[in-house]
Design a protein around this motif. Structure first.
Motif, PDB file in Angstrom:
ATOM      1  N   GLN A 133       0.301  -1.215   0.412  1.00 14.33           N
ATOM      2  CA  GLN A 133       0.260   0.087   0.273  1.00 14.33           C
ATOM      3  C   GLN A 133       0.893   1.957  -0.248  1.00 14.33           C
ATOM      4  N   ALA A 137       0.662   4.396  -2.644  1.00 11.48           N
ATOM      5  CA  ALA A 137       0.497   5.252  -2.723  1.00 11.48           C
ATOM      6  C   ALA A 137       1.683   6.075  -2.878  1.00 11.48           C
ATOM      7  N   SER A 161      -5.388   7.179   2.373  1.00 16.51           N
ATOM      8  CA  SER A 161      -5.670   6.309   3.006  1.00 16.51           C
ATOM      9  C   SER A 161      -4.933   4.841   3.316  1.00 16.51           C
ATOM     10  N   PHE A 162      -4.889   5.106   2.414  1.00 17.26           N
ATOM     11  CA  PHE A 162      -3.445   4.064   2.510  1.00 17.26           C
ATOM     12  C   PHE A 162      -2.411   4.126   2.779  1.00 17.26           C
ATOM     13  N   GLU A 163      -2.330   4.995   2.752  1.00 10.62           N
ATOM     14  CA  GLU A 163      -0.709   5.359   4.371  1.00 10.62           C
ATOM     15  C   GLU A 163      -0.511   5.258   5.512  1.00 10.62           C
ATOM     16  N   THR A 165      -3.155   3.309   7.021  1.00 14.36           N
ATOM     17  CA  THR A 165      -3.556   2.170   7.142  1.00 14.36           C
ATOM     18  C   THR A 165      -2.832   0.998   6.746  1.00 14.36           C
ATOM     19  N   THR A 166      -1.119   1.305   6.260  1.00 15.04           N
ATOM     20  CA  THR A 166      -0.441   0.382   5.895  1.00 15.04           C
ATOM     21  C   THR A 166       0.130  -0.566   7.316  1.00 15.04           C
ATOM     22  N   ILE A 199     -11.534   0.915   2.735  1.00 13.82           N
ATOM     23  CA  ILE A 199     -10.791   2.174   2.360  1.00 13.82           C
ATOM     24  C   ILE A 199     -12.068   1.784   1.007  1.00 13.82           C
ATOM     25  N   TYR A 226      -6.197  -6.107  -7.480  1.00  7.33           N
ATOM     26  CA  TYR A 226      -5.580  -5.927  -6.273  1.00  7.33           C
ATOM     27  C   TYR A 226      -5.279  -8.148  -6.331  1.00  7.33           C
ATOM     28  N   LEU A 237      -2.032  -3.850  -4.236  1.00  7.02           N
ATOM     29  CA  LEU A 237      -2.235  -2.937  -5.573  1.00  7.02           C
ATOM     30  C   LEU A 237      -1.355  -2.798  -6.702  1.00  7.02           C
TER      31      LEU A 237
END
Length: 275
Positions: A133, A137, A161-163, A165-166, A199, A226, A237
């Motif tokens: 992720q 991102a 959001s990806f960052e 939720t790593t 997400i 994904y 991703l």
């Protein structure tokens, strides 16, 4: 008797004076008789003597259509030939090609070698890859300018959001009616119940990319890809560009059309003869 000798010597003296060496002018051919009686041809027409090449020659490399046409307008004529090599994606003009009646040298050429843009190379280098992720991102943030849909602002929010939720554990995915995909996750917190969230990523990305330097942007579709490892809670991703070769072919065809409309002869499909 002495008078005869004096007359003979006079003739010899005149002949010797006539045979004295003298400066030859450059730019001409000369035929000389050597003292031994042989005939020697002297060529003083080359550039080392005149300072001017006997003919135009060499191949000039250019990178865009405007440069190609500018060089052709300066050196080409109605008997020049232009070739489009689809496989190599090059366009070559033989400026001194043969005429219908006479042979010419065919040694003066200009070649258009197309160079892919940095944006095209960036997206195609990630094509088909599945990355963590955070890396995905970062890529999106670096290339927001190329996005048409979703908008750059939407994709920036998604990248952020990806960052954040790593470290989360992704548990499931769901396909929505729109084709988008929703991923559910749980963030572990010490001494507390895990924070849940989700997400949603779009089904496709629409890009505006210039395949070659000097071309207009082309619409490019990329499908989101994904891989969700439920056992590890890991989400990877990526995207897959739809038929990138067709985009390159369309861009090359448009470049050929531009040149075809500006030169006085039809652009031939192929490559010129080797010299």
């Amino acid at each position: 008797m002495p008078s005869d000798l004096n007359g003979t010597q006079a003739v010899i003296d005149v002949a010797m004076r006539a045979a004295q060496p003298h400066q030859l002018d450059p730019g001409f051919f000369y035929t000389l008789v050597t003292p031994g009686g042989d005939v020697q041809k002297v060529d003083l027409t080359g550039p080392e003597h005149t300072g001017v090449p006997a003919r135009k020659s060499g191949t000039t490399l250019v990178r865009d259509v405007d440069s190609f046409l500018a060089y052709f307008d300066k050196h080409g004529d109605d008997n020049s030939e232009v070739y489009a090599d689809v496989e190599r994606r090059t366009i070559t003009a033989v400026l001194d090609a043969h005429t219908g009646e006479n042979a010419r040298w065919g040694g003066h050429r200009v070649e258009l070698h197309l160079r892919e843009t940095s944006a095209w190379r960036a997206w195609t280098s990630m094509d088909g890859q599945l990355v963590p992720q955070g890396q995905f991102a970062e890529f999106i943030e670096d290339n927001l300018v190329d996005l048409v849909e979703p908008t750059a602002a939407t994709m920036l929010e998604l990248a952020e959001s990806f960052e954040v939720t790593t470290s989360a554990e992704f548990q499931s995915s769901q396909r929505l009616d729109s084709g988008a995909r929703k991923f559910s996750y749980v963030e572990e917190q010490t001494g507390k119940a895990g924070h849940k969230g989700d997400i949603t990523i779009p089904a496709t990305l629409t890009l505006a990319l210039r395949p070659f330097e000097g071309t207009e942007p082309y619409k490019v579709i990329a499908r989101f890809k994904y891989r969700l490892d439920k056992a590890k809670g890991e989400l990877r991703l990526g995207f897959k560009i739809e038929r990138p070769g067709d985009v390159l072919a369309a861009a090359f065809a448009d470049i050929r059309t531009l040149i075809d409309s500006d030169v006085p002869m039809a652009v031939l499909n192929g490559a010129p003869a080797h010299r």
